[in-house]
Design an enzyme around this catalytic site. Structure first.
Site, short mmCIF file in Angstrom:
data_model
loop_
_atom_site.label_atom_id
_atom_site.label_comp_id
_atom_site.label_asym_id
_atom_site.label_seq_id
_atom_site.Cartn_x
_atom_site.Cartn_y
_atom_site.Cartn_z
N ARG A 43 -46.39 40.11 -21.66
CA ARG A 43 -46.78 40.35 -20.29
C ARG A 43 -47.33 40.22 -19.04
O ARG A 43 -47.34 40.16 -18.05
CB ARG A 43 -46.67 42.50 -20.55
CG ARG A 43 -46.06 43.01 -21.59
CD ARG A 43 -44.85 44.14 -20.97
NE ARG A 43 -43.85 44.32 -22.17
CZ ARG A 43 -43.00 44.08 -23.33
NH1 ARG A 43 -42.75 42.79 -22.67
NH2 ARG A 43 -42.72 44.16 -24.15
N SER A 70 -48.46 48.87 -31.04
CA SER A 70 -47.64 50.08 -30.95
C SER A 70 -47.44 50.08 -32.48
O SER A 70 -47.46 49.57 -33.35
CB SER A 70 -46.38 50.13 -30.45
OG SER A 70 -45.63 48.96 -31.16
N CYS A 99 -55.09 53.13 -25.34
CA CYS A 99 -54.77 54.03 -26.60
C CYS A 99 -56.02 55.39 -26.65
O CYS A 99 -55.72 55.38 -28.06
CB CYS A 99 -54.31 53.14 -27.69
SG CYS A 99 -56.38 52.30 -27.95
N GLU A 103 -45.70 59.16 -28.04
CA GLU A 103 -46.62 58.51 -27.28
C GLU A 103 -45.81 58.66 -26.12
O GLU A 103 -45.22 57.49 -26.23
CB GLU A 103 -46.83 57.53 -27.98
CG GLU A 103 -48.10 56.74 -27.12
CD GLU A 103 -48.38 55.36 -27.86
OE1 GLU A 103 -48.28 54.58 -28.34
OE2 GLU A 103 -49.89 54.95 -27.68
P1 NAD Z 1 -46.27 46.28 -28.92
O1 NAD Z 1 -46.60 46.51 -30.30
O2 NAD Z 1 -44.83 46.18 -27.98
O3 NAD Z 1 -46.78 44.58 -28.59
C1 NAD Z 1 -48.09 44.13 -29.82
C2 NAD Z 1 -48.09 42.84 -30.31
O4 NAD Z 1 -46.71 42.55 -30.88
C3 NAD Z 1 -47.53 41.76 -28.37
O5 NAD Z 1 -48.25 40.66 -28.57
C4 NAD Z 1 -46.15 41.41 -28.92
O6 NAD Z 1 -45.39 40.64 -28.79
C5 NAD Z 1 -45.97 41.71 -30.53
N1 NAD Z 1 -44.33 42.52 -30.62
C6 NAD Z 1 -44.08 43.61 -30.12
N2 NAD Z 1 -42.87 43.49 -30.45
C7 NAD Z 1 -42.56 42.94 -32.28
C8 NAD Z 1 -41.95 42.26 -32.67
N3 NAD Z 1 -40.15 43.49 -32.85
N4 NAD Z 1 -42.38 41.59 -33.91
C9 NAD Z 1 -42.89 41.23 -34.26
N5 NAD Z 1 -44.19 41.13 -32.55
C10 NAD Z 1 -43.74 42.26 -31.47
O7 NAD Z 1 -47.36 47.04 -27.43
P2 NAD Z 1 -47.81 46.84 -26.37
O8 NAD Z 1 -46.34 48.15 -25.80
O9 NAD Z 1 -48.18 46.11 -25.98
O10 NAD Z 1 -49.00 48.28 -26.58
C11 NAD Z 1 -48.96 49.23 -26.27
C12 NAD Z 1 -49.31 50.38 -27.90
O11 NAD Z 1 -50.37 49.35 -28.08
C13 NAD Z 1 -48.94 51.35 -27.37
O12 NAD Z 1 -49.07 52.07 -28.61
C14 NAD Z 1 -51.12 52.04 -27.72
O13 NAD Z 1 -51.57 52.83 -27.84
C15 NAD Z 1 -50.76 50.71 -28.47
N6 NAD Z 1 -52.81 50.16 -28.60
C16 NAD Z 1 -53.31 50.50 -29.58
C17 NAD Z 1 -54.88 50.01 -29.87
C18 NAD Z 1 -55.41 50.81 -30.83
O14 NAD Z 1 -56.93 50.20 -30.83
N7 NAD Z 1 -54.61 51.26 -31.68
C19 NAD Z 1 -55.21 49.98 -28.85
C20 NAD Z 1 -54.27 49.63 -27.68
C21 NAD Z 1 -53.44 49.86 -28.02
#
Ligand code: NAD
Length: 499
Positions: free
Chosen positions: A177, A226, A281, A384
């Protein structure tokens, strides 16, 4: 149309898979660039090149690697505004908040300047006659990081800094994104003296991620995103014999005790609930006032503060409190959950559903929402939302309040607002959540401590940054050495205590 490719062997290169994703300007809703999505072959080639380059980097003395970190700190500071502008334009967060995103990443690079000290091993002199024993921390080889959209500078820096300072080569798969800032950071790493091939930024989606998870050369995977994806990556990476740390979603509760300073608590909730449009997060998404009096006092203060929040594009500089959310799909998901809250009987006290940003009607703006009388079975409580929506759950007692936070499946962050030291101490000691604030709404630990959630917010044994990062990105080797003066006659056949 701006094309974003990959950063391979010290150069920007175009993708060859033929697949792309749109990168939006969330404030206008327009597509501002196209990012290449790597194929398995492209990922495998990037990993193979990194493995070749890593041997020399791993053998470089840690002080020289630390000097690259030191130079990087200067360069990120030099380019702070440029990085923040790009970050805001792809993510949508305000300009000051984008600088904060970079700053909190930069602090981990500062910490990594201490690599020579952090990598020092252990030594026992004369563990036996003429025998010395020592342990050393060695790099793993090629390691990878998969990062989310919401902190496109901070989280890549949290991962690449310690990985590189420990002597590994690092494959970064950023969020598709907002992929521009990670490549700009890679360029700065090169300018700081990082040899080519040691940091490869490979853009992509599930195909690129799966290629990392199945590549035998990749020794460790760090993920932030996530929870469902964190669980998937943790299980596939570990099944393939890799070390993994995967951080997931959150639902952070703030407990407000009746003795709290209510003005302070309301200010903290507004900042922690709505900053970055709730796309953090560590955002507080649930306020739990204890007792009806506290609930009324809090609500009375919260409503006008929330109604006054200024929403707008990042180009408005300091004049906005939060910007748009990242995509149209994110906006629709937030509004869907708000509707579910209304349908399931929560009281929508501040209703942002009709919010329209004048002049930016196609942008992904969402107005601020406050729900009161939320109960634990509602979707707005269990899920969430990751948007500007704060839920208030009224608790009759401290035990009920702490129980709510403890029973929730997420365990990233939490906070208690009180003047009572006993209550705060009890809360910090009993709560089953990784990061706790006492009169601090967003208790993100500083770079020299570690960051990590519990329960469904974190999978794996070691946290991010701080000393844990140096453990995660190295493995220990222990040498037992006997010199001729200690060698006695004859073989020894039994396993026995050291003389
Ligand atoms: P996301 O899970 O959609 O994506 C994260 C990463 O995973 C990206 O690089 C994406 O390309 C990849 N991805 C997405 N779908 C995938 C799949 N099916 N298979 C393999 N890889 C895949 O998360 P997001 O929307 O980018 O970020 C928001 C989320 O991250 C929220 O849930 C937030 O709480 C969490 N977050 C957690 C922390 C923490 O430290 N716990 C910190 C920041 C964000």
């Amino acid at each position: 149309m701006r094309e974003i490719g990959h950063w391979i062997d010290g150069k920007r290169v175009a993708g060859t898979s033929g697949r792309h994703a749109d990168v939006f300007n969330p404030a206008t809703g327009e597509v501002q660039a196209r990012v290449a999505l790597a194929s398995k072959d492209e990922m495998d080639a990037a990993v193979a090149a990194a493995a070749k380059a890593q041997m020399a980097w791993g053998a470089t003395n840690p002080q020289k690697r630390a000097r690259v970190m030191m130079a990087l700190v200067g360069l990120i500071n030099r380019d702070m505004d440029k990085l923040a502008e790009m970050l805001s334009s792809e993510h949508g967060k305000t300009f000051p908040d984008a600088k904060g995103d970079i700053q909190r990443g930069l602090e981990v690079i500062e910490f990594c300047i201490g690599a020579p000290h952090l990598l020092k091993g252990e030594f026992t002199d004369s563990a036996g006659p003429g025998i010395d024993m020592y342990s050393m921390r060695q790099p793993l080889g090629v390691v990878a990081g998969i990062t989310p959209f919401n902190f496109p500078a901070m989280i890549p820096l949290w991962k690449m800094g310690p990985a590189l300072a420990c002597g590994n080569a690092f494959i970064l798969k950023p969020s598709e994104r907002d992929p521009s800032v990670p490549i700009m950071l890679a360029e700065l790493c090169q300018e700081a003296g990082l040899p080519d091939g040691i940091l490869q930024v490979v853009n992509g989606d599930k195909e690129a991620v799966d290629a990392i998870l199945d590549n035998e050369t990749v020794q460790a995977v760090g993920f932030v995103g996530s929870t469902p994806i964190a669980q998937y990556i943790y299980s596939r990476a570990t099944a393939n014999g890799k070390r993994a740390q995967c951080f997931g979603g959150a639902k952070n509760h703030m407990i407000i005790m009746p003795d709290a300073d209510m003005d302070q608590a309301a200010d903290a909730l507004v900042g922690a609930g709505f900053g970055a449009a709730g796309e953090r997060c560590m955002a507080i998404s649930v306020a739990v006032p204890v007792g009806e009096q506290a609930a009324e006092a809090l609500r009375e203060r919260l409503v006008p503060k929330i109604e006054k929040l200024k929403v707008g594009p990042w180009t408005a500089g300091n004049d906005v409190d939060f910007g748009p959310v990242v995509t149209k799909a994110a906006k629709e998901n937030i509004l869907r959950l708000v509707e579910s809250g209304v349908e399931q009987g929560a009281e929508l006290v501040v209703d942002g559903r009709d919010f329209r940003m004048q002049g930016y009607e196609d942008g992904f703006f969402v107005g601020a929402h406050l729900f009161d009388r939320v109960t634990p079975e509602m979707d707005i409580y269990t899920q969430e939302i990751f948007g500007p929506v704060l839920s208030m759950v009224r608790a009759a007692s401290y035990e009920e309040a702490i129980g709510l936070a403890m029973d929730h499946e997420y365990g990233n962050g939490t906070a208690i607002y009180t003047r009572d030291g006993d209550a705060a101490r009890d809360f910090a000691s009993r709560i089953n959540i990784g990061m706790v604030g006492v009169n601090v709404p967003i208790p993100v630990p500083l770079a020299y401590h570690t960051f990590g959630g519990w329960k469904k917010s974190g999978f794996g044994d070691l946290n991010q940054h701080g000393p844990d990062a140096f453990r995660f990105y190295t493995r220990t080797k222990t040498v037992t050495a006997r010199w001729p003066s200690g060698i006695k006659e004859g073989g020894e056949f039994n396993f026995k205590a050291m003389d």
